[in-house]
Scaffold this motif. Structure first.
Motif, PDB file in Angstrom:
ATOM      1  N   TYR A  44      38.796   2.856 -24.955  1.00  0.00           N
ATOM      2  CA  TYR A  44      38.648   1.661 -24.123  1.00  0.00           C
ATOM      3  C   TYR A  44      40.011   1.225 -23.603  1.00  0.00           C
ATOM      4  O   TYR A  44      40.918   0.972 -24.385  1.00  0.00           O
ATOM      5  CB  TYR A  44      38.006   0.555 -24.964  1.00  0.00           C
ATOM      6  CG  TYR A  44      37.889  -0.809 -24.311  1.00  0.00           C
ATOM      7  CD1 TYR A  44      37.527  -0.956 -22.967  1.00  0.00           C
ATOM      8  CD2 TYR A  44      38.117  -1.962 -25.059  1.00  0.00           C
ATOM      9  CE1 TYR A  44      37.402  -2.215 -22.403  1.00  0.00           C
ATOM     10  CE2 TYR A  44      37.984  -3.230 -24.496  1.00  0.00           C
ATOM     11  CZ  TYR A  44      37.638  -3.351 -23.164  1.00  0.00           C
ATOM     12  OH  TYR A  44      37.523  -4.595 -22.600  1.00  0.00           O
ATOM     13  N   VAL A 101      35.405   3.762 -21.345  1.00  0.00           N
ATOM     14  CA  VAL A 101      35.112   2.425 -20.828  1.00  0.00           C
ATOM     15  C   VAL A 101      36.434   1.771 -20.458  1.00  0.00           C
ATOM     16  O   VAL A 101      37.452   1.995 -21.135  1.00  0.00           O
ATOM     17  CB  VAL A 101      34.374   1.572 -21.885  1.00  0.00           C
ATOM     18  CG1 VAL A 101      33.980   0.219 -21.308  1.00  0.00           C
ATOM     19  CG2 VAL A 101      33.146   2.309 -22.412  1.00  0.00           C
ATOM     20  N   ASN A 103      38.442  -1.816 -18.274  1.00  0.00           N
ATOM     21  CA  ASN A 103      38.423  -3.047 -17.500  1.00  0.00           C
ATOM     22  C   ASN A 103      39.065  -2.799 -16.148  1.00  0.00           C
ATOM     23  O   ASN A 103      40.062  -2.075 -16.051  1.00  0.00           O
ATOM     24  CB  ASN A 103      39.219  -4.150 -18.199  1.00  0.00           C
ATOM     25  CG  ASN A 103      38.552  -4.682 -19.449  1.00  0.00           C
ATOM     26  OD1 ASN A 103      37.480  -4.221 -19.827  1.00  0.00           O
ATOM     27  ND2 ASN A 103      39.184  -5.642 -20.089  1.00  0.00           N
ATOM     28  N   TRP A 121      25.536   1.286 -11.837  1.00  0.00           N
ATOM     29  CA  TRP A 121      24.698   0.443 -12.680  1.00  0.00           C
ATOM     30  C   TRP A 121      23.355   0.229 -12.001  1.00  0.00           C
ATOM     31  O   TRP A 121      23.088  -0.783 -11.364  1.00  0.00           O
ATOM     32  CB  TRP A 121      25.426  -0.866 -13.006  1.00  0.00           C
ATOM     33  CG  TRP A 121      26.470  -0.612 -14.042  1.00  0.00           C
ATOM     34  CD1 TRP A 121      27.745  -0.170 -13.829  1.00  0.00           C
ATOM     35  CD2 TRP A 121      26.299  -0.686 -15.457  1.00  0.00           C
ATOM     36  NE1 TRP A 121      28.384   0.038 -15.026  1.00  0.00           N
ATOM     37  CE2 TRP A 121      27.530  -0.283 -16.048  1.00  0.00           C
ATOM     38  CE3 TRP A 121      25.242  -1.066 -16.285  1.00  0.00           C
ATOM     39  CZ2 TRP A 121      27.714  -0.249 -17.424  1.00  0.00           C
ATOM     40  CZ3 TRP A 121      25.434  -1.032 -17.659  1.00  0.00           C
ATOM     41  CH2 TRP A 121      26.652  -0.629 -18.214  1.00  0.00           C
ATOM     42  N   LEU A 155      32.668  -9.081 -16.795  1.00  0.00           N
ATOM     43  CA  LEU A 155      33.074  -9.334 -18.179  1.00  0.00           C
ATOM     44  C   LEU A 155      33.681 -10.731 -18.347  1.00  0.00           C
ATOM     45  O   LEU A 155      33.305 -11.474 -19.244  1.00  0.00           O
ATOM     46  CB  LEU A 155      34.086  -8.275 -18.622  1.00  0.00           C
ATOM     47  CG  LEU A 155      34.596  -8.360 -20.056  1.00  0.00           C
ATOM     48  CD1 LEU A 155      33.465  -8.152 -21.057  1.00  0.00           C
ATOM     49  CD2 LEU A 155      35.714  -7.318 -20.280  1.00  0.00           C
ATOM     50  N   MET A 326      33.811  -4.604 -16.172  1.00  0.00           N
ATOM     51  CA  MET A 326      33.849  -3.537 -17.167  1.00  0.00           C
ATOM     52  C   MET A 326      33.109  -2.326 -16.594  1.00  0.00           C
ATOM     53  O   MET A 326      31.952  -2.444 -16.177  1.00  0.00           O
ATOM     54  CB  MET A 326      33.181  -4.024 -18.452  1.00  0.00           C
ATOM     55  CG  MET A 326      33.516  -3.229 -19.681  1.00  0.00           C
ATOM     56  SD  MET A 326      32.828  -4.053 -21.152  1.00  0.00           S
ATOM     57  CE  MET A 326      33.769  -3.205 -22.413  1.00  0.00           C
ATOM     58  N   VAL A 328      32.323   2.121 -16.651  1.00  0.00           N
ATOM     59  CA  VAL A 328      32.185   3.324 -17.477  1.00  0.00           C
ATOM     60  C   VAL A 328      32.449   4.530 -16.590  1.00  0.00           C
ATOM     61  O   VAL A 328      31.897   4.621 -15.486  1.00  0.00           O
ATOM     62  CB  VAL A 328      30.765   3.419 -18.082  1.00  0.00           C
ATOM     63  CG1 VAL A 328      30.577   4.744 -18.814  1.00  0.00           C
ATOM     64  CG2 VAL A 328      30.495   2.245 -19.016  1.00  0.00           C
ATOM     65  N   VAL A 342      29.297  -1.721 -23.794  1.00  0.00           N
ATOM     66  CA  VAL A 342      29.228  -2.705 -22.712  1.00  0.00           C
ATOM     67  C   VAL A 342      28.211  -3.787 -23.063  1.00  0.00           C
ATOM     68  O   VAL A 342      28.447  -4.983 -22.830  1.00  0.00           O
ATOM     69  CB  VAL A 342      28.879  -2.025 -21.371  1.00  0.00           C
ATOM     70  CG1 VAL A 342      28.657  -3.068 -20.286  1.00  0.00           C
ATOM     71  CG2 VAL A 342      29.987  -1.058 -20.957  1.00  0.00           C
ATOM     72  N   THR A 346      29.182  -7.776 -23.496  1.00  0.00           N
ATOM     73  CA  THR A 346      28.553  -8.753 -22.598  1.00  0.00           C
ATOM     74  C   THR A 346      27.396  -9.485 -23.273  1.00  0.00           C
ATOM     75  O   THR A 346      26.638 -10.189 -22.604  1.00  0.00           O
ATOM     76  CB  THR A 346      28.056  -8.073 -21.310  1.00  0.00           C
ATOM     77  OG1 THR A 346      27.109  -7.048 -21.638  1.00  0.00           O
ATOM     78  CG2 THR A 346      29.213  -7.476 -20.527  1.00  0.00           C
TER      79      THR A 346
END
Length: 440
Positions: A44, A101, A103, A121, A155, A326, A328, A342, A346
């Motif tokens: 991350y 993952v 930011n 997404w 996020l 955030m 991926v 995630v 969240t």
């Protein structure tokens, strides 16, 4: 992560263009960090949200341990400074080697989406984290290009506000913060003098320049891109917006000439030190405390709007939708684990903890309504995000826009600081040059 074997030519061109315009080249290589995470592990990359990297490690460490205890998945954390983050991400998208993952600043989302490296997404992926409807609409609006599945999940949400030093206002006999730009200039002229200045700015901070002139452009009825995503930098509305911002130094003289060289939160240090009475910034309370201020030393008000307008849509826009998303990498070896992570970050519980730590607003509706986010600072920010903030253009060229127009504003501040005239024509010429650079 696995190395991607299907990178489109267009995406490669986009990455090359972004790398050419990115600033702060402190970490331009992934160097294996996060590549080929072991089974039961995730890597991350977190953005530096706290006072320093150590503060972020201290804040995130217990939460990542909590995730490991619940899922058995170990998260390898790297906190990356903002000066390095974009270049690190771009290098990872180009090489296919990076974290699972990460930011990202929400203004970068569409640019990074265009590389094809981030997980879309879609409804199925959103369902894995509780559904798209859990998130505030304005935050989702800054998670990718219109008409496409978002490329990230919100996020931390932030908004701009006008922060003012209560003691300096009292000493000047000013009872309330300015609500319009005319009032801000009038207030500023009453405060400036004897080594003190009314308003702090950061003329060399390209991203902040963009945030400020974007809002002013909207207030003048303008836009930096047309409906087809083509740049329209030198329109009369944009010229007026940029000139209005630079004229706070050049004409109104309520911003110190030395601010033309400011970057990296220097205006926050001046504000905390009592050298300036006001600053336009996003979710700044935690930074003020880090610089020695105490609760009650400052007040928080909405960013001014034109006379006769009220905060809201159209000319009442008074902030960009700021925040952290955030994402991926879609070629992660551990997609199931990444989605779980995630979902954890969240979750209502973690949103309250993390946003409470960083002084930001949860983009998750249920967490945002918690009484912990009801103080004056956060109420102003929450109301702004809900009613009068607009997302920056979600176009693949957004990063280039920040660099070219941000630099134009920087150069105009330099002219103002040096006593050179800042005219509508000189502003138009700088914006025309920036638009030409976008075409090259």
């Amino acid at each position: 992560m696995r190395r991607s074997t299907a990178t489109a030519t267009a995406a490669a061109v986009t990455v090359a263009a972004l790398l050419a315009t990115a600033t702060g080249c402190g970490g331009g290589s992934a160097d294996g960090a996060g590549s080929n995470s072991a089974p039961g592990e995730l890597t991350y990359w977190a953005s530096n949200q706290g006072a320093d990297i150590a503060a972020d490690q201290a804040a995130l460490g217990p939460e990542l341990k909590k995730f490991e205890e619940r899922t058995g998945i170990k998260v390898k954390l790297e906190v990356i400074p903002w000066s390095d983050l974009l270049n690190r991400i771009l290098a990872a998208t180009a090489s296919g080697q990076g974290p699972d993952v990460l930011n990202i600043g929400n203004t970068w989302t569409a640019s990074l989406q265009a590389t094809g490296a981030l997980l879309p997404w879609n409804a199925e992926n959103f369902e894995a984290v509780g559904g798209r409807d859990r998130f505030v609409a304005s935050a989702i609006g800054s998670a990718g290009a219109a008409g496409q599945d978002p490329a990230a999940v919100p996020l931390y949400s932030m908004a701009y506000a006008l922060y003012y030093n209560k003691k300096m206002f009292q000493e000047a006999g000013i009872e309330k913060p300015p609500a319009t730009w005319v009032e801000l200039v009038e207030t500023g002229r009453r405060i400036s003098g004897d080594g003190k200045w009314a308003l702090g700015a950061e003329g060399a901070n390209l991203a902040n320049n963009i945030h400020q002139v974007f809002v002013l452009s909207r207030q003048h009825g303008g836009s930096f891109f047309d409906a087809a995503g083509k740049p329209t930098f030198d329109t009369p509305a944009n010229v007026a917006a940029v000139k209005q911002y630079v004229d706070l130094m050049a004409e109104a003289r309520i911003v110190a000439p030395g601010n033309a060289e400011y970057d990296k939160n220097q205006s926050l240090q001046d504000f905390a030190g009592g050298r300036t009475a006001m600053v336009l910034w996003q979710s700044a309370a935690s930074s003020f405390k880090a610089h020695g201020m105490k609760e009650g030393d400052w007040g928080t008000a909405p960013v001014p709007v034109p006379a006769g307008a009220a905060p809201g849509t159209g000319t009442g826009v008074n902030s960009m939708v700021a925040g952290i998303n955030m994402a991926v990498f879609k070629n992660t070896d551990n997609l199931d684990g990444a989605l779980k992570f995630v979902g954890f970050m969240t979750s209502d519980e973690e949103q309250k903890i993390l946003n409470g730590t960083y002084g930001s607003i949860p983009p998750v509706k249920a967490a945002q309504s918690d009484p912990a986010f009801a103080d004056q600072d956060l109420t102003v920010l929450r109301d702004t995000l809900a009613t009068s903030a607009a997302p920056l253009p979600q176009v693949p060229e957004e990063s280039q826009f920040e660099t070219t127009v941000g630099t134009a504003v920087k150069e105009l501040f330099a002219d103002a600081a040096a006593g050179r005239p800042v005219t509508a024509e000189s502003v138009r010429a700088k914006l025309a040059k920036a638009q030409q650079q976008m075409a090259n």
